[in-house]
Design a protein around this motif. Structure first.
Motif, short mmCIF file in Angstrom:
data_model
loop_
_atom_site.label_atom_id
_atom_site.label_comp_id
_atom_site.label_asym_id
_atom_site.label_seq_id
_atom_site.Cartn_x
_atom_site.Cartn_y
_atom_site.Cartn_z
N GLY A 1 -83.35 -21.17 -4.84
CA GLY A 1 -83.55 -20.93 -6.27
C GLY A 1 -82.40 -20.12 -6.82
N ILE A 2 -82.39 -19.96 -8.14
CA ILE A 2 -81.35 -19.13 -8.75
C ILE A 2 -81.46 -17.70 -8.17
N ALA A 3 -80.34 -17.14 -7.77
CA ALA A 3 -80.26 -15.78 -7.21
C ALA A 3 -81.06 -15.59 -5.92
N ALA B 1 -71.40 -26.69 -5.60
CA ALA B 1 -71.71 -27.53 -6.78
C ALA B 1 -71.54 -26.76 -8.08
N ASP B 2 -71.77 -25.43 -8.08
CA ASP B 2 -71.58 -24.65 -9.31
C ASP B 2 -70.10 -24.66 -9.72
N LEU B 3 -69.19 -24.61 -8.72
CA LEU B 3 -67.75 -24.65 -9.05
C LEU B 3 -67.36 -26.03 -9.58
N VAL C 1 -79.88 -24.17 -23.24
CA VAL C 1 -80.54 -25.10 -22.32
C VAL C 1 -81.65 -24.45 -21.47
N PHE C 2 -81.53 -23.15 -21.20
CA PHE C 2 -82.57 -22.55 -20.37
C PHE C 2 -83.82 -22.19 -21.17
N SER C 3 -83.74 -22.30 -22.50
CA SER C 3 -84.95 -22.03 -23.28
C SER C 3 -85.53 -23.31 -23.88
N LEU D 1 -76.04 -35.72 -18.99
CA LEU D 1 -74.62 -35.92 -19.34
C LEU D 1 -73.70 -35.51 -18.19
N MET D 2 -74.08 -34.40 -17.53
CA MET D 2 -73.17 -33.86 -16.51
C MET D 2 -73.35 -34.47 -15.12
N ALA D 3 -74.56 -35.00 -14.84
CA ALA D 3 -74.88 -35.45 -13.47
C ALA D 3 -73.85 -36.41 -12.86
N PHE E 1 -70.70 -36.77 -13.46
CA PHE E 1 -69.43 -36.07 -13.21
C PHE E 1 -69.60 -35.12 -12.02
N ILE E 2 -70.77 -34.45 -11.97
CA ILE E 2 -70.99 -33.50 -10.86
C ILE E 2 -71.07 -34.26 -9.54
N SER E 3 -71.84 -35.37 -9.52
CA SER E 3 -71.96 -36.06 -8.23
C SER E 3 -70.63 -36.66 -7.79
N ASN F 1 -87.76 -20.57 -14.05
CA ASN F 1 -88.72 -21.65 -14.30
C ASN F 1 -88.06 -22.99 -14.58
N ALA F 2 -86.73 -22.96 -14.79
CA ALA F 2 -86.02 -24.22 -15.06
C ALA F 2 -85.82 -25.02 -13.77
N GLN F 3 -86.19 -24.42 -12.63
CA GLN F 3 -85.95 -25.10 -11.35
C GLN F 3 -87.28 -25.39 -10.65
C1 LIG Z 1 -75.71 -24.05 -18.52
C2 LIG Z 1 -74.46 -23.42 -17.87
C3 LIG Z 1 -73.23 -23.69 -18.75
C4 LIG Z 1 -74.71 -21.90 -17.80
O1 LIG Z 1 -73.59 -21.32 -17.13
P1 LIG Z 1 -73.72 -19.90 -16.39
O2 LIG Z 1 -72.30 -19.48 -16.11
O3 LIG Z 1 -74.58 -18.99 -17.19
O4 LIG Z 1 -74.50 -20.18 -15.04
P2 LIG Z 1 -73.93 -20.82 -13.67
O5 LIG Z 1 -73.23 -22.10 -13.92
O6 LIG Z 1 -73.20 -19.78 -12.92
O7 LIG Z 1 -75.28 -21.22 -12.92
C5 LIG Z 1 -76.05 -20.21 -12.30
C6 LIG Z 1 -77.25 -20.84 -11.66
O8 LIG Z 1 -78.08 -21.41 -12.66
C7 LIG Z 1 -78.81 -22.46 -12.10
N1 LIG Z 1 -78.59 -23.66 -12.93
C8 LIG Z 1 -77.45 -24.13 -13.45
N2 LIG Z 1 -77.66 -25.24 -14.15
C9 LIG Z 1 -78.97 -25.49 -14.07
C10 LIG Z 1 -79.80 -26.50 -14.60
N3 LIG Z 1 -79.30 -27.48 -15.36
N4 LIG Z 1 -81.13 -26.45 -14.32
C11 LIG Z 1 -81.64 -25.48 -13.57
N5 LIG Z 1 -80.90 -24.48 -13.05
C12 LIG Z 1 -79.59 -24.48 -13.30
C13 LIG Z 1 -78.26 -22.66 -10.68
O9 LIG Z 1 -79.08 -22.00 -9.76
C14 LIG Z 1 -76.93 -21.98 -10.73
O10 LIG Z 1 -76.53 -21.53 -9.46
C15 LIG Z 1 -74.22 -23.99 -16.45
O11 LIG Z 1 -75.20 -23.51 -15.58
C16 LIG Z 1 -74.19 -25.48 -16.40
O12 LIG Z 1 -73.18 -26.09 -16.74
N6 LIG Z 1 -75.32 -26.11 -15.95
C17 LIG Z 1 -75.43 -27.54 -15.88
C18 LIG Z 1 -74.75 -28.07 -14.63
C19 LIG Z 1 -75.62 -27.98 -13.44
O13 LIG Z 1 -76.58 -28.70 -13.33
N7 LIG Z 1 -75.24 -27.07 -12.48
C20 LIG Z 1 -75.90 -26.95 -11.21
C21 LIG Z 1 -75.10 -27.66 -10.14
S1 LIG Z 1 -76.12 -28.62 -9.10
#
Ligand SMILES: CC(C)(COP(=O)(O)OP(=O)(O)OC[C@H]1O[C@@H](n2cnc3c(N)ncnc32)[C@H](O)[C@@H]1O)[C@@H](O)C(=O)NCCC(=O)NCCS
Ligand SMILES: Nc1ncnc2c1ncn2[C@@H]1O[C@H](COP(=O)(O)OP(=O)(O)OP(=O)(O)O)[C@@H](O)[C@H]1O
Length: 283
Positions: free
Chosen positions: A61-63, A83-85, A125-127, A138-140, A142-144, A211-213
Motif C-alpha cells: 500500500g501507499i507508505a 513504476a513510480d519513476l 484525483v485522490f478525492s 490515460l497513463m496505463a 504509457f506506464i506499462s 482508500n484509493a488502493q
Molecule cells: C497523481 C500523481 C501525479 C500524484 O503525484 P505524487 O508525487 O503526489 O505521488 P507519487 O507519484 O509519488 O505516488 C505516491 C504513491 O501514491 C500511490 N498512487 C499513485 N498513483 C495512484 C493511483 N492512480 N491510484 C492509487 N494510488 C496511487 C502509490 O502508492 C504511489 O507510490 C501521481 O501519483 C500519478 O501520476 N499517479 C498516476 C500514475 C500511477 O498510477 N502511478 C502508480 C504507478 S503503478
C-alpha cells in the motif's frame, strides 16, 4: 539433475558440447550434467552446470515500505524497476502521456514552467474516484510500456533477477507478469502515521490516498511472500534477508528460457537442430 550422454567425434556431440559450455557459462544453480563418452563408451568428461532469471513483483500500500525494501534489494546489487519513476517520466513536459493528461484535465494542473503540478493533480484525483480512473486509463498504456522498456534494458544486460516495484500491481492486473509476488504489509494505523510523517499532509488527504488502493489485507492474501513492516527497520532487515534468499533461489526451467541466456540457448539449439537435421537427411 538432467543427464545427457553422447559419443565423442560426432558432429551432434560437438554442438551439444558447445551448447552446454554456453549453459555452463550462464546458468546459476539448476544442475545439468553432460557425460561425454569415447568410441568404447568410456565416460570421458562430465559437466555440471547451474541456472538463474525471474521477474519478482514488489507491491503493497501507499507508505507501506516498498521503496525501503527496494533500497535493500539495490544495496545487494539486485536491479529494481520503479513504476513510480516510470509514471513520473510519463508526465514529463511534452511527452505523449503529458499531452493526453493536459488535454483531459486542462491547463489548470500546470505550473508556470509548463510542468505538471503533481500536488494539484494528486489533490484532484485522490478525492475523486472518477477522475482517478480517467487518469489511470490515460497513463496505463504509457506506464506499462515504460516498465516493459526498463525490463528489456535489464534483460539485455543479462540480469537474471529483476524486482518490479509496482504499487498498483494487482489493481493494474500486472500481477500475472511476476512470480513470486512480495507484498509489504503494515497495519492501517502505522501506514497512516508513516504517510502523515513522510508527506506532511493532512489526515483527510492521507486517508483518501490509502482508500484509493485495494485494501492491504486483500493484497496480503494474494501474496507469495509477505513482509510485515509494522515493526522497526531492524525487524524489516531481518525479514529481508530471508526474502532475499527465496528470491535468489535457483531458477525454474521456464524462467531460464525467458532469460536472455535462455533465448541465446534456444537459438543455439535451433542452429544445432538445423545442422544435425541437414546431415541426417543428406545421408
Ligand atoms: C497523481 C500523481 C501525479 C500524484 O503525484 P505524487 O508525487 O503526489 O505521488 P507519487 O507519484 O509519488 O505516488 C505516491 C504513491 O501514491 C500511490 N498512487 C499513485 N498513483 C495512484 C493511483 N492512480 N491510484 C492509487 N494510488 C496511487 C502509490 O502508492 C504511489 O507510490 C501521481 O501519483 C500519478 O501520476 N499517479 C498516476 C500514475 C500511477 O498510477 N502511478 C502508480 C504507478 S503503478
Ligand atoms: N520499518 C520502518 N520503521 C520506521 N519507518 C519506516 C519503516 N519502513 C518504512 N518507513 C518509513 O515510512 C515511510 C514510507 O515508506 P516508503 O517510502 O518505503 O513506502 P512506499 O510503500 O514506497 O510508499 P509509496 O507507495 O508512497 O511510494 C518512509 O518515510 C520510510 O522511511
Amino acid at each position: 539433475m538432467i543427464t545427457f550422454t553422447c559419443q565423442r567425434h560426432s558432429q551432434a556431440q560437438a554442438v551439444f558440447y558447445l551448447s552446454f559450455l554456453h549453459l555452463r557459462h550462464y546458468f546459476g544453480e539448476v544442475k545439468v550434467s553432460l557425460s561425454l563418452t569415447d568410441r568404447n563408451n568410456n565416460k570421458k568428461q562430465r559437466l555440471n552446470v547451474k541456472a538463474r532469471m525471474r521477474l519478482v513483483g514488489l507491491t503493497g500500500g501507499i507508505a507501506s515500505g516498498k521503496s525501503t525494501v527496494s533500497n535493500l534489494f539495490k544495496s545487494q546489487g539486485v536491479p529494481v524497476v520503479d513504476a513510480d519513476l516510470v509514471a513520473r517520466d510519463v508526465l514529463k513536459k511534452d511527452s505523449g502521456g503529458y499531452k493526453k493528461v493536459v488535454a483531459a484535465f486542462g491547463e489548470d494542473i500546470l505550473q508556470d514552467n509548463g510542468e505538471v503540478d503533481r500536488a494539484k493533480l494528486g489533490q484532484i484525483v485522490f478525492s475523486d474516484p472518477g477522475k482517478r480512473q480517467l487518469l489511470n486509463r490515460l497513463m496505463a498504456p504509457f506506464i506499462s510500456s515504460g516498465i516493459f522498456l526498463e525490463i528489456l534494458k535489464q534483460w539485455l544486460k543479462g540480469q537474471k533477477v529483476i524486482i518490479l516495484d509496482i504499487p498498483l500491481l494487482f489493481e493494474a492486473k500486472m500481477d500475472s507478469w511476476t512470480k513470486p509476488i512480495i507484498v509489504v504489509w503494515v497495519d492501517t494505523e502505522t501506514q497512516l502515521q508513516r504517510l502523515l510523517a513522510r508527506d506532511k499532509t493532512n489526515e483527510e488527504d492521507a486517508r483518501n490516498r490509502i482508500n484509493a488502493q485495494m485494501a492491504l489485507d486483500i493484497k496480503r492474501s494474494k501474496a507469495d511472500i509477505i513482509i510485515n513492516n509494522t515493526g522497526s527497520l531492524e525487524e524489516l532487515e531481518e525479514q529481508f534477508q530471508k526474502v532475499l534468499a527465496q528470491v535468489m533461489r535457483p531458477l525454474t526451467w521456464t524462467e531460464f528460457w525467458l532469460s536472455r541466456q535462455g533465448a541465446i540457448t534456444a537459438l543455439i539449439f535451433t542452429i544445432m537442430a538445423v545442422v544435425v537435421g541437414r546431415n541426417v537427411f543428406r545421408r
